[in-house]
Design a protein around this motif. Structure first.
Motif, PDB file in Angstrom:
ATOM      1  N   LEU A   1       0.831  -1.202   0.000  1.00 55.88           N
ATOM      2  CA  LEU A   1       0.000   0.000   0.000  1.00 55.88           C
ATOM      3  C   LEU A   1       0.872   1.263   0.000  1.00 55.88           C
ATOM      4  O   LEU A   1       0.682   2.165  -0.815  1.00 55.88           O
ATOM      5  CB  LEU A   1      -0.904  -0.023   1.242  1.00 55.88           C
ATOM      6  N   ALA A   2       1.846   1.306   0.923  1.00 54.71           N
ATOM      7  CA  ALA A   2       2.730   2.470   1.014  1.00 54.71           C
ATOM      8  C   ALA A   2       3.561   2.608  -0.258  1.00 54.71           C
ATOM      9  O   ALA A   2       3.700   3.697  -0.809  1.00 54.71           O
ATOM     10  CB  ALA A   2       3.648   2.351   2.225  1.00 54.71           C
ATOM     11  N   ASN A   3       4.086   1.489  -0.740  1.00 51.38           N
ATOM     12  CA  ASN A   3       4.953   1.530  -1.914  1.00 51.38           C
ATOM     13  C   ASN A   3       4.188   2.014  -3.153  1.00 51.38           C
ATOM     14  O   ASN A   3       4.723   2.748  -3.968  1.00 51.38           O
ATOM     15  CB  ASN A   3       5.555   0.148  -2.152  1.00 51.38           C
ATOM     16  N   GLY A   4       2.935   1.607  -3.264  1.00 52.29           N
ATOM     17  CA  GLY A   4       2.120   2.050  -4.397  1.00 52.29           C
ATOM     18  C   GLY A   4       1.665   3.485  -4.233  1.00 52.29           C
ATOM     19  O   GLY A   4       1.690   4.275  -5.172  1.00 52.29           O
ATOM     20  N   LEU A   5       1.263   3.834  -3.013  1.00 54.39           N
ATOM     21  CA  LEU A   5       0.713   5.172  -2.758  1.00 54.39           C
ATOM     22  C   LEU A   5       1.782   6.255  -2.851  1.00 54.39           C
ATOM     23  O   LEU A   5       1.544   7.323  -3.404  1.00 54.39           O
ATOM     24  CB  LEU A   5       0.055   5.188  -1.366  1.00 54.39           C
TER      25      LEU A   5
ATOM     26  N   GLY B   1       5.103   5.609  -3.982  1.00 58.28           N
ATOM     27  CA  GLY B   1       6.161   5.293  -4.943  1.00 58.28           C
ATOM     28  C   GLY B   1       7.491   5.036  -4.263  1.00 58.28           C
ATOM     29  O   GLY B   1       8.544   5.058  -4.880  1.00 58.28           O
TER      30      GLY B   1
ATOM     31  N   GLY C   1      -1.863  -5.024  -2.013  1.00 59.09           N
ATOM     32  CA  GLY C   1      -1.619  -3.704  -1.441  1.00 59.09           C
ATOM     33  C   GLY C   1      -1.060  -2.739  -2.470  1.00 59.09           C
ATOM     34  O   GLY C   1      -1.455  -1.579  -2.527  1.00 59.09           O
TER      35      GLY C   1
ATOM     36  N   GLY D   1      -2.745   0.698  -3.431  1.00 58.90           N
ATOM     37  CA  GLY D   1      -1.998   1.930  -3.195  1.00 58.90           C
ATOM     38  C   GLY D   1      -1.834   2.756  -4.458  1.00 58.90           C
ATOM     39  O   GLY D   1      -2.034   3.969  -4.448  1.00 58.90           O
TER      40      GLY D   1
END
Lengths: 148, 127
Positions: free
Chosen positions: A47-51, A53, B85, B89
């Protein structure tokens, strides 16, 4: 009888609490990591990596060390194996949404390859205490500047 | 201007590469430098950092696999849930306004900075 059993169970319980640390159970298969913890770590890291980058490693490494009791060096190596596929998926998503600038990407990547080499060499020589403090200060300053 | 651009981007990549080569988050340097200096927009800066990570990570991964430093029993379940995820994200980021995403990213940096300072204190106590 019932009283004795109750007492025994209570003792067992106490012994268990004394021995077992956190969610890791003594089943003789200590190598297999807790599945639920892996799921949570995976979701949050992805989630963090996608949100943002970025930041996957910053989350995954301490999570594996503290929650899954992984050794620091092994956690670093395993984090790369985890974050690479997540980054590929997120990159494809960003590209399909049109969020890509190949010119900037190539220039920064060339610098990054050289920097990665230098950093890996420095890792064994430089005491990183001061560097970490500078890094933390930089993140605080940049974070504030980006918010306000 | 074009040469200046080259130098700044190369140096940003270099600094971030050195930091990540030492085991700290390179994106925490590259993204803010890109946004504050070249200003391609928050989404593009994040996309640069994602793509930037891939070639270096492939090389590192090959070395780690050869040295058998990777714990696959731990990696596989994390990757499976991590992919879900990552999609969520990225989708949230893509549907977010660049200005808002930038503020969120700033907050994330502050949190990481706080963690780094906290962790430093603990390490000093331990070692």
């Amino acid at each position: 009888m019932t009283g004795q059993t109750g007492k025994n169970m209570e003792q067992d319980g106490d012994m268990g609490n004394g021995k077992v640390r956190g969610p890791v159970r003594e089943t003789g298969r200590r190598k297999r990591p807790n599945f639920l913890l892996c799921a949570v770590i995976g979701l949050v890291t992805g989630l963090a990596n996608g949100l943002f980058g970025s930041g996957g490693g910053t989350i995954a490494v301490p999570a594996m060390v503290h929650l899954l009791k992984a050794e620091e060096h092994r956690a670093h190596a395993t984090a790369i194996a985890v974050i690479l596929p997540l980054t590929v998926v997120s990159s494809v998503f960003y590209i399909t949404k049109g969020y890509v600038d190949w010119g900037i990407t190539i220039k920064a990547t060339l610098g990054g390859l050289a920097g990665g080499y230098i950093g890996a060499k420095l890792l064994n020589r430089c005491p990183d205490k001061l560097l970490r403090r500078i890094f933390a200060a930089f993140m605080a300053a940049a974070g504030l500047k980006m918010i306000f | 201007m074009n040469n200046w651009n080259w130098i700044v981007l190369f140096l940003a990549g270099l600094a971030s590469g050195i930091v990540s080569g030492m085991g700290m988050g390179g994106g925490a340097i590259l993204i803010p430098v890109l946004v504050l200096v070249a200003n391609p927009g928050q989404h593009i800066a994040q996309s640069v950092n994602l793509l930037y990570f891939i070639p270096t990570a492939v090389v590192a991964l090959v070395i780690h696999i050869r040295n058998k430093s990777i714990d696959f029993r731990m990696a596989v379940p994390i990757i499976i849930f991590g992919l879900a995820g990552a999609l969520a994200g990225s989708w949230i980021a893509a549907s977010m306004d660049a200005g808002l995403l930038r503020k969120f990213f700033g907050g994330f940096l502050l949190a990481m900075s706080a963690y780094e300072m906290f962790r430093k204190g603990r390490n000093n106590g331990g070692k």
